[in-house]
Design an enzyme around this catalytic site. Structure first.
Site, PDB file in Angstrom:
ATOM      1  N   GLY A  60       0.631  -1.203   0.155  1.00 22.86           N
ATOM      2  CA  GLY A  60      -0.173   0.006   0.179  1.00 22.86           C
ATOM      3  C   GLY A  60       0.826   1.277   0.010  1.00 22.86           C
ATOM      4  O   GLY A  60       0.275   2.504  -0.006  1.00 22.86           O
ATOM      5  N   GLN A  61       2.309   1.091   0.229  1.00 20.03           N
ATOM      6  CA  GLN A  61       3.088   2.422  -0.110  1.00 20.03           C
ATOM      7  C   GLN A  61       2.657   3.304  -1.161  1.00 20.03           C
ATOM      8  O   GLN A  61       2.412   2.501  -2.189  1.00 20.03           O
ATOM      9  CB  GLN A  61       4.541   2.148   0.111  1.00 20.03           C
ATOM     10  CG  GLN A  61       4.797   1.535   1.323  1.00 20.03           C
ATOM     11  CD  GLN A  61       6.462   0.867   1.183  1.00 20.03           C
ATOM     12  OE1 GLN A  61       6.416  -0.018   0.626  1.00 20.03           O
ATOM     13  NE2 GLN A  61       7.232   1.647   1.265  1.00 20.03           N
ATOM     14  N   GLU A  62       2.853   4.420  -0.967  1.00 15.04           N
ATOM     15  CA  GLU A  62       2.446   5.335  -2.145  1.00 15.04           C
ATOM     16  C   GLU A  62       3.456   4.993  -3.641  1.00 15.04           C
ATOM     17  O   GLU A  62       2.858   4.991  -4.562  1.00 15.04           O
ATOM     18  CB  GLU A  62       2.951   6.863  -1.741  1.00 15.04           C
ATOM     19  CG  GLU A  62       2.297   7.956  -2.856  1.00 15.04           C
ATOM     20  CD  GLU A  62       2.670   9.371  -2.368  1.00 15.04           C
ATOM     21  OE1 GLU A  62       2.865   9.385  -1.317  1.00 15.04           O
ATOM     22  OE2 GLU A  62       1.751  10.115  -3.027  1.00 15.04           O
ATOM     23  N   LEU A  64       4.057   2.180  -4.287  1.00 18.64           N
ATOM     24  CA  LEU A  64       3.536   0.941  -5.127  1.00 18.64           C
ATOM     25  C   LEU A  64       2.191   0.868  -5.623  1.00 18.64           C
ATOM     26  O   LEU A  64       1.981   0.050  -6.391  1.00 18.64           O
ATOM     27  CB  LEU A  64       3.606  -0.135  -3.919  1.00 18.64           C
ATOM     28  CG  LEU A  64       5.024  -0.648  -3.384  1.00 18.64           C
ATOM     29  CD1 LEU A  64       4.813  -1.698  -2.176  1.00 18.64           C
ATOM     30  CD2 LEU A  64       5.808  -1.370  -4.358  1.00 18.64           C
TER      31      LEU A  64
END
Ligand code: G3D
Ligand code: MG
Length: 170
Positions: A60-62, A64
């Site tokens: 969920g990291q930006e 990704l």
């Protein structure tokens, strides 16, 4: 007795720290029959009645989020995990959700929103999250919101039940 076997692909999306990996782990623990070991670093097969759900845990990291698209083809279910304590970033989830629902590969996908971390005092209720995400405006996808706690597994079975119902089962 012959029972048809269904295969359904599921993407687990949501911002980092929402609880995606914990939820996938809970689904695995609660599975009655373990048919397969881990088949990849971020995909698990969860068997529920006669439905085999292939669940992809997507980061969920930006950095990704733009790669979520590579998982979209043939997706039957979008499982959007929300950290119910994270008021500040709810707007980001809303934006990401709207982008996903407009994607041509997801037009037939069902949406299950998991309002996670309901064990934390002062968290937002499922109704409040539903309002913030404006779920009522979604008319072209079957959707459902389910409060849950990934640490205990509370609410996850109800979520799976809804998914089975969408498959015409249970
Ligand atoms: P992610 O995969 O979406 O990034 P994780 O999220 O599954 O790694 O969870 C992030 C953190 O939130 C973890 O804490 C995890 O234990 C916690 N968490 C997940 N679900 C719940 C929940 O229902 N209630 C509470 N209280 N915490 C939850 P750590 O401390 O390990 O980083
Ligand atoms: Mg994770």
């Amino acid at each position: 007795e012959f029972r048809r076997v269904l295969f359904r692909s599921v993407i687990i999306v949501g911002l980092d720290n929402a609880g995606k990996t914990t939820i996938l782990y809970q689904f695995l623990m609660n599975e009655v029959v373990h048919t397969t070991p881990t088949i990849g670093s971020n995909v698990e097969e969860i068997v529920c009645k006669n439905v085999h759900f292939f669940m992809w845990d997507i980061g969920g990291q930006e950095s990704l989020r733009s790669s979520w698209q590579t998982y979209y083809s043939n997706t039957h279910f979008i499982l959007l995990v929300i950290d119910s304590t994270d008021r500040r970033r709810l707007e980001i989830s809303r934006t990401e959700l709207n982008l996903m629902l407009q994607h041509e590969d997801l037009t037939k996908s069902c949406l299950l929103v998991l309002a996670n971390k309901q064990d934390v005092k002062g968290c937002l209720s499922a109704a409040e999250i539903s309002n913030s995400l404006k779920l009522d405006l979604i008319k072209d996808h079957n959707w459902h919101i389910q409060p849950c706690c990934a640490l205990t597994g509370d609410g996850l079975n109800q979520g799976l039940k809804w998914m089975l119902a969408q498959c015409g089962e249970g």
